[in-house]
Design an enzyme around this catalytic site. Sequence first.
Site, PDB file in Angstrom:
ATOM      1  N   LEU A  95       0.870  -1.183   0.000  1.00 24.45           N
ATOM      2  CA  LEU A  95       0.000   0.000   0.000  1.00 24.45           C
ATOM      3  C   LEU A  95       0.904   1.229   0.000  1.00 24.45           C
ATOM      4  CD1 LEU A  95      -2.763  -0.831   2.649  1.00 24.45           C
ATOM      5  CD2 LEU A  95      -3.099  -0.593   0.210  1.00 24.45           C
ATOM      6  N   ASP A  96       0.561   2.248  -0.774  1.00 23.56           N
ATOM      7  CA  ASP A  96       1.338   3.492  -0.774  1.00 23.56           C
ATOM      8  C   ASP A  96       1.350   4.090   0.629  1.00 23.56           C
ATOM      9  OD1 ASP A  96       1.724   3.133  -3.414  1.00 23.56           O
ATOM     10  OD2 ASP A  96       0.339   4.689  -4.110  1.00 23.56           O
ATOM     11  N   PRO A  97       2.381   4.884   0.977  1.00 29.27           N
ATOM     12  CA  PRO A  97       2.461   5.444   2.332  1.00 29.27           C
ATOM     13  C   PRO A  97       1.190   6.158   2.802  1.00 29.27           C
ATOM     14  CG  PRO A  97       4.517   5.818   1.192  1.00 29.27           C
ATOM     15  CD  PRO A  97       3.592   5.199   0.202  1.00 29.27           C
ATOM     16  N   LYS A  98       0.565   6.946   1.943  1.00 24.22           N
ATOM     17  CA  LYS A  98      -0.615   7.727   2.357  1.00 24.22           C
ATOM     18  C   LYS A  98      -1.899   6.890   2.418  1.00 24.22           C
ATOM     19  CE  LYS A  98       1.086  11.924   2.845  1.00 24.22           C
ATOM     20  NZ  LYS A  98       1.063  12.571   4.165  1.00 24.22           N
ATOM     21  N   VAL A  99      -1.876   5.695   1.835  1.00 24.82           N
ATOM     22  CA  VAL A  99      -3.081   4.851   1.789  1.00 24.82           C
ATOM     23  C   VAL A  99      -3.236   4.096   3.108  1.00 24.82           C
ATOM     24  CG1 VAL A  99      -4.232   2.974   0.527  1.00 24.82           C
ATOM     25  CG2 VAL A  99      -2.790   4.606  -0.702  1.00 24.82           C
TER      26      VAL A  99
END
Length: 481
Positions: A95-99
Amino acid sequence: MAKEVDYTIKPEATASNINTEDWPLLLKNYDKLMVRTGHFTPIPAGSSPLKRDLKSYINSGVINLDKPSNPSSHEVVAWMKRILRAEKTGHSGTLDPKVTGCLIVCIDRATRLVKSQQGAGKEYVCVIRLHDKIPGGEAQFKRALETLTGALFQRPPLISAVKRQLRIRTIHESKLYEFDNERHLGVFWVSCEAGTYIRTLCVHLGLLLGVGAHMQELRRVRSGAMSENEGMVTLHDVLDAQWLYDNQRDESYLRKVIKPLESLLTTYKRIVVKDSAVNAVCYGAKLMIPGLLRFEAGIELGEEVVLMTTKGEAIAIGIAQMSTVELSTCDHGVVAKVKRCIMERDLYPRRWGLGPVALEKKKLKSSGKLDKYGRANEATPAKWKSEYKDYSAPDGDSSQQAVDVVAKEEASPKEEPSLEANESKMDIDDAQDDEDKKKRKRHEGETPEERAERKRKKKEKKEKKERRKSKQEKDDSDDSD
């Protein structure tokens, strides 16, 4: 106090009338499985997934983690490894950092399931920001969203950790939750194939609507078999559970936070294996018909299935070699091949090589009537040669082939090498010796420095030759272009 239920299958002559609707994990609705045989010998080894001792429970556990915003998936998994003092950890897909949202963390033995979980379907809820109002409002947005279902071409975003190649990904379903045309915001849910970029989907939606758009916020609500409504925990829960066990020896919180790896396999079709065949499968053996107890309806040839014990433990993920119809009618053959073994070897005792044929084979080997590999030789009885079928032989009966080769060698007299051949061989050997002597004489009496210098020059010459060769090849390829 309520009596604890023993979730184990016992041998029985007739079909069971126990209601297994409320049984956990892989044993749920066990009574609805198709019966091959009810007879087997229970072995007092292994245990129900929920009753494993704490060390084994953690080592074969998974955590449905609610990933916080900002740290990357790898950071979160590394923290989990440190908190639980585990040897290995893995996750179900980056998962991307902001997700935020569902990140399945696998511990030790369960890391063997990481590959299958990374390829499982995913579900997301996304907030999209449009760059302008759209004239058709909510209806237009809904139509555009419905258009972008099925197989789509996608190229990874500019900032991504993979090569930006065009790929095809499938969007199974999407729903619009909310839309505000004034604030240029929309919220939608999407069910898609693993590896789909929702960021790219938002850009495509903007292009389709003619106003441009980008992804504002994203949350994963399901990954494979686990969703955010099924026992999702935070990093703080894991930290508190470990603290409670370390300081107060209370393992109940840890057992609540960590789930057995079998919880990831509930969507697979099941094949139940006899206790005596479990360890052979752990060593990579194919599951044969005699080792089969029960199987699920609707199994297709080549389908991925889960092989399980009578206690509900997952042994391996296998590839079915027979369909349900064949499983119920065949009296011999291969049921499934092992794709990924999950269970530890020797958890169950070894029970192979105890059948009448195997014992007879051992006897023949010890008396010298078979060679050390179990293949036939000239002393092998004719009855054994005609009746024994070697399934490991690639083409036909290898033991018979071996005997034929031996007989052939004995039948044909060995040819003596001719005088001319011997003389020519001696001449070649003499020439080789002369060459070696000349080389030794040339470098006789040189100092270590001179020897090192000679070797260096030789190396340089070799490198120069290689460079010239590669340059020549490059020029040739350019000319052909």
